[in-house]
Design a protein around this motif. Structure first.
Motif, PDB file in Angstrom:
ATOM      1  N   LEU A   1       0.835  -1.202   0.000  1.00 39.15           N
ATOM      2  CA  LEU A   1       0.000   0.000   0.000  1.00 39.15           C
ATOM      3  C   LEU A   1       0.873   1.257   0.000  1.00 39.15           C
ATOM      4  O   LEU A   1       0.629   2.214  -0.752  1.00 39.15           O
ATOM      5  CB  LEU A   1      -0.917  -0.015   1.224  1.00 39.15           C
ATOM      6  CG  LEU A   1      -1.990   1.057   1.265  1.00 39.15           C
ATOM      7  CD1 LEU A   1      -2.973   0.840   0.119  1.00 39.15           C
ATOM      8  CD2 LEU A   1      -2.739   1.030   2.585  1.00 39.15           C
ATOM      9  N   THR A   2       1.926   1.273   0.823  1.00 38.50           N
ATOM     10  CA  THR A   2       2.824   2.426   0.875  1.00 38.50           C
ATOM     11  C   THR A   2       3.408   2.710  -0.505  1.00 38.50           C
ATOM     12  O   THR A   2       3.372   3.850  -1.000  1.00 38.50           O
ATOM     13  CB  THR A   2       3.962   2.147   1.869  1.00 38.50           C
ATOM     14  OG1 THR A   2       3.401   1.680   3.075  1.00 38.50           O
ATOM     15  CG2 THR A   2       4.789   3.386   2.107  1.00 38.50           C
ATOM     16  N   LEU A   3       3.936   1.658  -1.132  1.00 38.81           N
ATOM     17  CA  LEU A   3       4.555   1.858  -2.445  1.00 38.81           C
ATOM     18  C   LEU A   3       3.518   2.313  -3.472  1.00 38.81           C
ATOM     19  O   LEU A   3       3.798   3.206  -4.287  1.00 38.81           O
ATOM     20  CB  LEU A   3       5.213   0.559  -2.918  1.00 38.81           C
ATOM     21  CG  LEU A   3       6.440   0.103  -2.131  1.00 38.81           C
ATOM     22  CD1 LEU A   3       7.013  -1.157  -2.742  1.00 38.81           C
ATOM     23  CD2 LEU A   3       7.500   1.201  -2.098  1.00 38.81           C
TER      24      LEU A   3
ATOM     25  N   GLY B   1     -11.298 -10.101  -0.489  1.00 41.18           N
ATOM     26  CA  GLY B   1     -11.103  -8.653  -0.420  1.00 41.18           C
ATOM     27  C   GLY B   1      -9.633  -8.285  -0.318  1.00 41.18           C
ATOM     28  O   GLY B   1      -9.131  -7.434  -1.065  1.00 41.18           O
ATOM     29  N   LEU B   2      -8.921  -8.956   0.597  1.00 36.82           N
ATOM     30  CA  LEU B   2      -7.512  -8.621   0.816  1.00 36.82           C
ATOM     31  C   LEU B   2      -6.664  -8.983  -0.398  1.00 36.82           C
ATOM     32  O   LEU B   2      -5.828  -8.189  -0.862  1.00 36.82           O
ATOM     33  CB  LEU B   2      -6.991  -9.358   2.051  1.00 36.82           C
ATOM     34  CG  LEU B   2      -7.641  -8.963   3.375  1.00 36.82           C
ATOM     35  CD1 LEU B   2      -7.210  -9.904   4.486  1.00 36.82           C
ATOM     36  CD2 LEU B   2      -7.257  -7.534   3.725  1.00 36.82           C
TER      37      LEU B   2
ATOM     38  N   LEU C   1      -4.502  -5.858  -7.210  1.00 36.42           N
ATOM     39  CA  LEU C   1      -4.673  -4.558  -7.872  1.00 36.42           C
ATOM     40  C   LEU C   1      -3.427  -3.699  -7.642  1.00 36.42           C
ATOM     41  O   LEU C   1      -2.945  -3.002  -8.543  1.00 36.42           O
ATOM     42  CB  LEU C   1      -5.913  -3.845  -7.332  1.00 36.42           C
ATOM     43  CG  LEU C   1      -7.258  -4.308  -7.912  1.00 36.42           C
ATOM     44  CD1 LEU C   1      -8.402  -3.610  -7.199  1.00 36.42           C
ATOM     45  CD2 LEU C   1      -7.322  -3.999  -9.409  1.00 36.42           C
ATOM     46  N   MET C   2      -2.890  -3.778  -6.409  1.00 37.41           N
ATOM     47  CA  MET C   2      -1.696  -2.970  -6.121  1.00 37.41           C
ATOM     48  C   MET C   2      -0.484  -3.481  -6.900  1.00 37.41           C
ATOM     49  O   MET C   2       0.340  -2.677  -7.340  1.00 37.41           O
ATOM     50  CB  MET C   2      -1.423  -2.990  -4.620  1.00 37.41           C
ATOM     51  CG  MET C   2      -2.497  -2.249  -3.842  1.00 37.41           C
ATOM     52  SD  MET C   2      -2.041  -1.901  -2.152  1.00 37.41           S
ATOM     53  CE  MET C   2      -2.354  -3.435  -1.335  1.00 37.41           C
TER      54      MET C   2
ATOM     55  N   GLY D   1       3.710  -2.759 -10.834  1.00 36.85           N
ATOM     56  CA  GLY D   1       4.378  -3.212 -12.056  1.00 36.85           C
ATOM     57  C   GLY D   1       4.476  -2.096 -13.089  1.00 36.85           C
ATOM     58  O   GLY D   1       5.562  -1.810 -13.619  1.00 36.85           O
ATOM     59  N   PHE D   2       3.342  -1.434 -13.362  1.00 41.69           N
ATOM     60  CA  PHE D   2       3.380  -0.327 -14.321  1.00 41.69           C
ATOM     61  C   PHE D   2       4.220   0.824 -13.775  1.00 41.69           C
ATOM     62  O   PHE D   2       4.911   1.513 -14.532  1.00 41.69           O
ATOM     63  CB  PHE D   2       1.956   0.134 -14.659  1.00 41.69           C
ATOM     64  CG  PHE D   2       1.242  -0.782 -15.619  1.00 41.69           C
ATOM     65  CD1 PHE D   2       1.812  -1.089 -16.851  1.00 41.69           C
ATOM     66  CD2 PHE D   2       0.026  -1.346 -15.306  1.00 41.69           C
ATOM     67  CE1 PHE D   2       1.175  -1.936 -17.743  1.00 41.69           C
ATOM     68  CE2 PHE D   2      -0.620  -2.193 -16.194  1.00 41.69           C
ATOM     69  CZ  PHE D   2      -0.052  -2.496 -17.409  1.00 41.69           C
TER      70      PHE D   2
END
Lengths: 544, 221
Positions: free
Chosen positions: A200-202, A287-288, A294-295, A300-301
């Protein structure tokens, strides 16, 4: 990477190891050696705790580093992994979680054996569970070795790798033997929180860099990758010949069907009290896990846009260094404190990830060895001696747990050995292989046992061996083992099967063999057992 | 029902369910070494519901289901020997794999309540599974077969492939929510009732003392 990075990463990692050992001692301090406690942590975890633990069990370093790396190098083709790993959970949610919780006690073989009541069936299911677990375990061990080599800058000798693999093996055996399922679960929960927080931080930092404009992020990633718009469309990694495309299809099938047959995932459903809690655990974990994948796409992009494909490839051709390099860049560059800290955090989190995953798999496979294989042999020996009370479930308890502890140590040693042998294989690929074997050998027998009225013991044996055999054989005769430069035995060539992943062929074979064994079976199906299984699966009556 | 293995292949003794919580006392005619203590917690059941449970239920055809007598004979504190039991039930004579509570499960399986739970589960799960598997497979196949279509731009850098990928995430979350909701509202209450019925009936099939010779405490009285 400089010594500064390594020192900080090592420090953080040691802190994590100390924390996990403390958890293990805490979890093991009041143990009384019952199978319920060792295999299922007393079945008293809440759905939220179990949901985090399932995510911790499932999100391996291969997905954190591997998938982001694939996206950074090949763009859209890496996204397909993220999708497959998540959609697989629908199979688990709809068909497996609640029913397995209701019909089984500790392992996958419990479910099949409670429907078909033959020791041979339990033994077969135990064999395939152990095979899948060992394959998955080897993948994680190889991952640990390459992670150390990568973080140390790629120019370490074999010594550091061997030490890393042996260290991971020793730690996982310690966790499992001393702490059982309770310690393993808490380690996975801690790891899931760390991993999600790190990702999440990244992700937030990446999005901040582009001022929240995802379009700009994608444009920039496509521009910097050197492929232009093709980077955002499928075909860069798997767009080659027909074989490439079939291989990708094969992988897609293995990913989506394999999760529901992974023994260490199924074992997690027994740690909650009811099927309703098992369902809610899966909802939590979907959910997790969905959020996490998604992150990984953003990361990656982001790595493609900020670090660039060439820089990623320069450090490691398979792209595993994309996220660590991205962390370095987001923190302010290699020379800055921020970069050093973020890099070290990512490295430590990746290592923690491997430790938590291997602990879960070791526990599941030791349960299969003790509860399925050893107990079957013991009971049949006792029956031959004429001792009719020897099969009692309660009398076997403590002895079985002792066997499970020994089995954990043996499996740990085996995984260390195989991990060192296979250290040059691609980690994400090995994981795909374990998924393919799970989908071929475990899923057909599980679904037939739960849903098919005419299923017989012979069908079950055929389903297990008819899925396991082809899956393993096709791997042996694939380009992975021989006949290609990065094969296990590059010197020789005996490959006859063109695909790297056997799922496309072996999964249908597993289902076909189960059907064939059933319809050719002389013994009629037992409708009473089927009715009983259905009632138990859907109501939870008589559940452990 | 005949023994599926045939007489000569039949194992010498019934294999005890290896993970059943009920130990196999067939080798010990003196029965379990514990006093007769009810293993189930007391729970109040509305009177009409209880009548319904213990009324002679409609027999499941073909299984020798002979209903529940409203008042049991003073039940023995120990399970009767396995052989005598299966002879009494008459349903699975000589079946080495029979268990004393088989008839209970068969009866419950035939009840409309259970059939409703089962139908609701299947009516949701089968179409949902077919839909998401078809959607996922068409997504994977489209990526391998028609990359040009997938690469068509929709808005800015966003193309069909990215939208389809995000769509997979969205449908997964949506289906998870829908399934959990359906299970919670449409299946859970009925399944819990059935589980309770079976627990009560299984005790009688096992030969444990029925709750009515030792009536459950009514809370609040």
């Amino acid at each position: 990477m400089t010594g500064e990075h390594q020192k900080l990463a090592l420090l953080l990692f040691c802190a994590f190891v100390a924390l996990t050992l403390a958890i293990t001692l805490w979890a093991g301090r009041r143990r009384h050696g019952s199978p319920e406690e060792f295999y299922a942590g007393g079945r008293l975890f809440t759905p939220m705790e179990n949901g985090f633990a399932i995510s911790g069990d499932y999100m391996s370093a291969a997905s954190f580093l591997g998938i982001s790396g694939l996206i950074a190098l090949y763009g859209y083709d890496g996204v397909l992994y993220s999708v497959g790993f998540l959609v697989a959970w629908l199979v688990v949610l709809l068909f497996v979680a609640e029913l397995v919780r209701n019909c089984g006690r500790f392992t996958l073989a419990d479910v099949v054996a409670s429907r078909l009541r033959r020791p041979q069936v339990r033994f077969a299911a135990g064999i395939s569970s152990v095979t899948v677990s060992v394959l998955y375990l080897v993948a994680q061990m190889v991952g640990a070795g390459s992670l150390v080599a990568l973080l140390a800058g790629g120019h370490t000798g074999t010594g550091a790798r061997t030490a890393a693999v042996a260290g991971v093996g020793a730690l996982m055996v310690t966790y499992v033997v001393l702490g059982g399922m309770r310690a393993t679960t808490w380690i996975q929960i801690v790891k899931a929180v760390l991993l999600l927080a790190g990702a999440l931080t990244l992700t937030v930092l990446v999005l901040l860099r582009f001022h929240g404009d995802v379009g700009a992020l994608l444009e920039s990633a496509a521009g910097r990758s050197g492929h232009g718009a093709d980077f955002l469309a499928p075909g860069l990694a798997y767009g080659g010949g027909v074989t490439d495309r079939l291989d990708f299809l094969s992988l897609g099938i293995a990913l989506v069907l394999g999760t529901a047959g992974l023994p260490h995932i199924l074992a997690r459903f027994y740690t909650v009290p009811t099927a309703t809690s098992a369902r809610r655990s899966v909802v939590w974990s979907i959910g997790l896990i969905g959020g996490f994948y998604l992150m990984t796409i953003v990361l990656g992009f982001g790595a493609a846009a900020l670090v660039g494909g060439d820089a990623v490839r320069a450090d490691d051709p398979s792209g595993n260094m994309a996220v660590p390099l991205l962390a370095l860049d987001l923190g302010g560059g290699a020379a800055s404190t921020g970069g050093t800290v973020l890099f070290a955090v990512v490295a430590a989190v990746a290592f923690a990830t491997i430790l938590a995953v291997v602990a879960g798999i070791t526990l599941a496979s030791s349960a299969s060895v003790a509860h399925d294989l050893y107990a079957t042999v013991r009971r049949s020996r006792a029956r031959r001696r004429g001792d009719r009370t020897a099969g009692d479930a309660d009398g076997a308890g403590a002895g079985e747990v002792a066997v499970a502890r020994v089995a954990a140590a043996v499996i740990g040693a085996l995984a260390i050995g195989l991990g060192l042998l296979a250290r040059d294989l691609n980690v994400a690929f090995l994981v795909g292989l374990a998924f393919a074997v799970a989908a071929s050998a475990n899923l057909p027998v599980l679904l037939y046992a739960l849903f098919w009225r005419r299923f017989t013991a012979r069908g079950a044996l055929w389903a297990v061996y008819g899925g396991l055999g082809p899956a393993v054989l096709l791997v042996v005769f694939s380009p992975v083992v021989s006949g290609s430069p990065d094969a296990l035995f590059p010197g020789v060539d005996f490959h006859v099967f063109p695909l790297q992943n056997p799922g496309l062929v072996s999964v249908p074979l597993g289902f076909l063999a189960g059907w064939l064994g059933t319809v050719t079976s002389a013994e009629p199906a037992d409708p009473v057992r089927h009715a009983k299984t259905e009632v138990r699966a859907l109501t939870g009556a008589g559940a452990a | 029902m005949n023994n599926p293995l045939g007489p000569e292949e039949a194992p010498p003794a019934p294999l005890h369910d290896p993970w059943s919580d009920r130990p196999d006392w067939s080798g010990r005619p003196d029965g379990p070494p514990w006093p007769d203590v009810s293993p189930w917690p007391a729970r109040s059941v509305p009177t009409d519901r209880r009548e319904q449970l213990y009324a002679p239920a409609a027999p499941a055809p073909g299984w020798g289901w002979d209903g529940w007598e409203p008042e049991p004979e003073p039940a023995p504190a120990v399970p009767p020997p396995r052989a005598a039991e299966s002879a009494e039930s008459g349903a699975r004579d000589g079946d080495a794999w029979a268990e004393p509570d088989d008839d209970v499960y068969l009866a419950v399986h035939a009840t409309p309540e259970f059939q409703r739970v089962r139908r609701r589960y299947r009516r949701f799960v089968v179409p949902a599974a077919l839909a998401f598997l078809a959607w996922y497979l068409s997504y994977v196949v489209a990526a391998t077969v028609a990359p040009e279509l997938m690469g068509r731009r929709v808005a800015g850098p966003v193309n069909v492939a990215l939208l389809a990928g995000l769509g997979q995430f969205a449908t997964t979350f949506l289906l998870t929510w829908a399934y959990a909701r359906h299970a919670r509202l449409r299946r859970d209450p009925a399944a819990l009732d059935l589980r309770w019925d079976i627990a009560m009936r299984t005790r009688r099939a096992d030969g444990y003392v029925d709750s009515r010779s030792n009536p459950p405490r009514e809370p609040g009285r």
